[in-house]
Design an enzyme around this catalytic site. Structure first.
Site: not given
Length: 260
Positions: A115, A135
Site C-alpha cells: 500500500e 489481509e
C-alpha cells in the site's frame, strides 16, 4: 533529520528514505508511520528537494506489512481510526505530494508495504521482490488504500484475485500487469531509481507538481480531471519555470529552471 526507524539522505536535491527495521522486516508501526510523515513533509517543503526515493533496509524486504502486534486486540472503532489516521498521515499524503516519489521495492512488499509502494508516484522493483495484500488471511481487509489503488493500477479483476486469494505476485508478474515499471537485479535497483530521478530533476519541478495534481484528479470522486488539467495548465503560464523553459527552447539552449 534524525529518526529511530528510518534513515534519510539528501544529496543535491535527491532524497532517499530508507525504512530501517530489518529485524521486523521493516514492518510499519505507528512510530514508523509518524516518522515517515515527518520526513516526507520536511522534504516536500524544501524547495531544493526535487525527487524522493523510498526503499527498505537490507535485501529481504521493502516493507513486509503492518506491525500486527499493535492492533490485534483493537475494537471496531479503534480499527476504523487506525485506517483513517494512517491514510491521512502517510498514504494519501504521499500520493498528493508535489515532489515526485519513487518506490524502490526490494524484497517483500506485503500489506501496508504494498500500500505504501502504491501510494508513491511510480515503482521499480528488484527481481527478488514479492508483492501482495494478504489481509484476508488475517480476517481483515487492506485498510491503507489497497482496495482502491490496486484496481486503479492493475484492473479490477486482477486486484480482486490478489486480494481474495491473499496471494503474492513476483516482480515480473507485477511488471506485466503495470504495478511496477521496471524490474532489475537487486544491485541495480537503487542505481535505476537514481537514474530515473536524474531525468526527472532536469525538468521543471513546478510543472511536475502540477502534473501530479492533474493526474491524481482523475481518480478523485466528484472531481473533473480535465478541468483540473486546464486550470493547472493555465497556472503554469504564470511561473518563472515556464518563462525559462520557453525562452531556453527558443534560444536553443538547456533550460535552467528556478523552481518557481
Amino acid at each position: 533529520m534524525s529518526f529511530e526507524n528510518i534513515l534519510v539522505n539528501n544529496n543535491e536535491g535527491l532524497a532517499t528514505i530508507i525504512i530501517n527495521r530489518p529485524k521486523k522486516l521493516n514492518a510499519l508501526n505507528k512510530a514508523t508511520i509518524a516518522e515517515l510523515h515527518t520526513a516526507f513533509d520536511t522534504l516536500n517543503k524544501d524547495t531544493n528537494t526535487k525527487v524522493i526515493i523510498i526503499t527498505g533496509s537490507e535485501q529481504k524486504a521493502f516493507v513486509a506489512g503492518a506491525d500486527i502486534s499493535e492492533f490485534a486486540d483493537f475494537s471496531v472503532e479503534e480499527g476504523g481510526k487506525l485506517a483513517a489516521n494512517g491514510q491521512e498521515q502517510l498514504f494519501d499524503f504521499v500520493e498528493n505530494l508535489s515532489t515526485p516519489v519513487i518506490a524502490a521495492v526490494n524484497g517483500f512488499a506485503l500489506g501496508g508495504g504494498l500500500e505504501l509502494a502504491m501510494s508513491c508516484h511510480f515503482r521499480v522493483a528488484s527481481d527478488n521482490a514479492k508483492m501482495g495484500l494478504p489481509e484476508v488471511s488475517l480476517g481483515v481487509i487492506p485498510g491503507y488504500g489497497g482496495t482502491q489503488r490496486l484496481p486503479q493500477l492493475v484492473g479490477k479483476g486482477k486486484a480482486m484475485e490478489l486480494i481474495m486469494t491473499a496471494g503474492m505476485m513476483s516482480a515480473e508478474e507485477a511488471k506485466a500487469c503495470g504495478l511496477v515499471n521496471y524490474v532489475v537485479a537487486q544491485e541495480e535497483l537503487l542505481p535505476l531509481a537514481e537514474k530515473l530521478a536524474g531525468k526527472i530533476m532536469r525538468n521543471s519541478s513546478v510543472a511536475i507538481g502540477a502534473a501530479i495534481k492533474a493526474v491524481n484528479a482523475n481518480f478523485e470522486d466528484g472531481t473533473n480531471g480535465y478541468e483540473v488539467e486546464i486550470a493547472e495548465f493555465g497556472n503554469c503560464f504564470g511561473t518563472e519555470d515556464f518563462k525559462e523553459g520557453t525562452t531556453a527552447f527558443l534560444e536553443k539552449r538547456k533550460a535552467d529552471f528556478p523552481g518557481k
